[in-house]
Scaffold this motif. Structure first.
Motif, mmCIF file in Angstrom:
data_model
loop_
_atom_site.group_PDB
_atom_site.id
_atom_site.type_symbol
_atom_site.label_atom_id
_atom_site.label_comp_id
_atom_site.label_asym_id
_atom_site.label_seq_id
_atom_site.Cartn_x
_atom_site.Cartn_y
_atom_site.Cartn_z
ATOM 1 N N MET A 65 1.011 -1.050 -0.084
ATOM 2 C CA MET A 65 0.438 -0.241 0.419
ATOM 3 C C MET A 65 0.695 1.295 -0.215
ATOM 4 O O MET A 65 0.522 2.569 -0.143
ATOM 5 N N ARG A 66 1.941 0.707 0.098
ATOM 6 C CA ARG A 66 2.813 2.145 0.137
ATOM 7 C C ARG A 66 2.972 2.396 -0.848
ATOM 8 O O ARG A 66 2.937 3.449 -1.628
ATOM 9 N N ALA A 67 3.741 1.804 -2.044
ATOM 10 C CA ALA A 67 4.025 1.298 -3.664
ATOM 11 C C ALA A 67 2.669 1.850 -4.427
ATOM 12 O O ALA A 67 2.156 3.061 -5.149
ATOM 13 N N GLU A 68 1.407 1.767 -4.129
ATOM 14 C CA GLU A 68 0.239 2.879 -4.013
ATOM 15 C C GLU A 68 -0.488 3.107 -3.891
ATOM 16 O O GLU A 68 -1.352 4.213 -4.820
ATOM 17 N N THR A 69 0.214 3.567 -2.799
ATOM 18 C CA THR A 69 -0.805 5.010 -2.240
ATOM 19 C C THR A 69 0.504 6.155 -1.915
ATOM 20 O O THR A 69 0.335 7.195 -1.647
ATOM 21 N N GLY A 70 1.499 6.017 -2.115
ATOM 22 C CA GLY A 70 2.397 7.155 -2.074
ATOM 23 C C GLY A 70 2.930 7.782 -0.421
ATOM 24 O O GLY A 70 3.492 8.758 -0.160
ATOM 25 N N THR A 71 2.127 6.740 0.152
ATOM 26 C CA THR A 71 1.828 7.542 1.713
ATOM 27 C C THR A 71 2.240 6.415 2.312
ATOM 28 O O THR A 71 2.078 5.460 2.577
#
Length: 399
Positions: free
Chosen positions: A132-138
């Motif tokens: 999800m870090r790769a998905e959202t950038g956060t």
């Protein structure tokens, strides 16, 4: 499902075969599911009642990536145009491969298998944070720090705990559909009827709902007592409900000073959101697939571990099998690096959540929906038992 609807849906895909049979599945309070037999094989068709196409697609991308990291999941089949959400008549559907397996609760698991279950959930949290870090950038964990100890993303070098046999990365799996612009981190949805008792939008740090206010709980208890008292014809369930409501009000009055505070909030991260026995399929002794990712969201990760244990390991009489909770928690902590302080904070917050939780009674008396009624005796008894044995429960998660 109407044959014409099913036919129109399958025509969106390449090579699923012609439909032979469609059977609705009994499980599921929030969505509808069907087992499909076609000339090419077996499928699971999910009708997403919420109909949030962007959220469903994000869940799908997450499961594709988790599969590539060796987590047992059942990613959806992509349609001919590459999409994984099919919209027909304004309704959202997704087609998944059929997974042969069985559901197993804690009573079916040995102590070593309980540890492997905790390890599995821990690996889901660690790898989901990466996905999800790769998905959202956060990184949602950076918003709250580590007030209760531990980290939000696990140890610097992800461990590979012994004893859990996970499938290797699926090198042959096609890449997930491309992601749109990053989505904002959002507060998680509560369980049906609201696990936390907080008003809509009333959230604490980074997606962690504010713990229930006793004043709000007392008002709800008064309303439910009124509705239960008016119900005709009355039955044994209504008598039990009234008893538990009165009992719970006294417990909350006695323990109101123990309401969790913001500084005790455990670290948050992306979590499955609804991890329990009906969302995990076993094939033999090993997990085959984690399913139903509808509540993918940001929450205190250790709270999901505690909440799942309270479902997997609850006995019919409303007690927890602490001899299995202990290895489960050790497996989870080894996989995530969660500290005893993080686990203790999660135990406290979930205990308070359960003490103020009446979603089953809200469904019965406010909505006229009785599907969850069979869960009430054990769930209601657990809140009382947990309060009486608070230290023992906390120790089982933190040893």
């Amino acid at each position: 499902m109407a044959p014409e609807t099913l036919g129109a849906l399958l025509r969106r895909y390449e090579g699923p075969g012609e439909p032979l049979a469609s059977r609705p599945l009994a499980h599921g309070l929030l969505n509808r599911g069907y087992r499909l037999a076609t000339t090419r094989g077996q499928y699971f068709l999910k009708h997403h009642l919420a109909g949030d196409q962007a959220a469903i697609a994000r869940q799908h991308r997450a499961t594709w990536r988790l599969a590539g990291l060796g987590i047992p999941v059942a990613p959806p089949v992509a349609a001919a145009d590459g999409s994984t959400v099919t919209v027909l008549g304004g309704r959202c559907y997704a087609l998944h491969p059929w997974i042969d397996g069985v559901h197993r609760d804690g009573g079916d698991l040995t102590a070593p298998q309980s540890r492997r279950l905790g390890t599995l959930l821990g690996l889901v949290h660690v790898r989901l944070a990466r996905v999800m870090r790769a998905e959202t950038g956060t990184d949602p964990g950076s918003a709250t720090g580590t007030a209760a100890g531990g980290t939000a993303t696990g140890p610097a070098a992800e461990p590979h705990p012994p004893g859990l046999r996970l499938p290797g990365p699926r090198a042959s799996s096609p890449a997930p559909p491309p992601a749109p612009a990053p989505l904002p981190v959002h507060a998680p949805r509560g369980a049906p009827g609201g696990w936390y008792g907080a008003a809509a939008g009333d959230t604490g740090p980074a997606g962690s709902p504010v713990p229930a206010d006793p004043a709000d709980t007392f008002a709800l208890i008064d309303e439910l007592l009124l509705l239960a008292g008016r119900r005709r014809p009355r039955d044994a369930f209504d008598e039990l409900a009234e008893h538990r409501l009165i009992e719970r009000r006294a417990l909350i009055e006695r323990h109101a000073h123990r309401r969790p505070t913001a500084p005790t909030t455990p670290p948050v991260s992306w979590v499955h959101g609804d991890f329990h026995p009906l969302h995990l399929l076993y094939r033999g002794a090993e997990p085959a697939a984690i399913v139903d990712w509808d509540r993918l969201g940001v929450q205190p990760r250790a709270e999901e571990a505690v909440r799942a244990a309270a479902i997997f390991f609850v006995r019919p009489g409303g007690t927890l099998a602490l001899t299995k909770v202990r290895p489960y928690a050790r497996g989870y902590r080894a996989a995530t690096g969660a500290s005893p302080q993080e686990m203790a904070a999660a135990v406290h917050r979930v205990w308070w959540e359960r003490l103020n939780d009446f979603w089953i009674l809200r469904w019965r008396y406010q909505r006229g929906d009785h599907r969850a009624d069979p869960q009430f005796p054990a769930v209601a008894a657990l809140a009382v038992w947990w309060t009486d044995r608070y230290e023992a429960v906390c120790q089982a998660f933190c040893d």
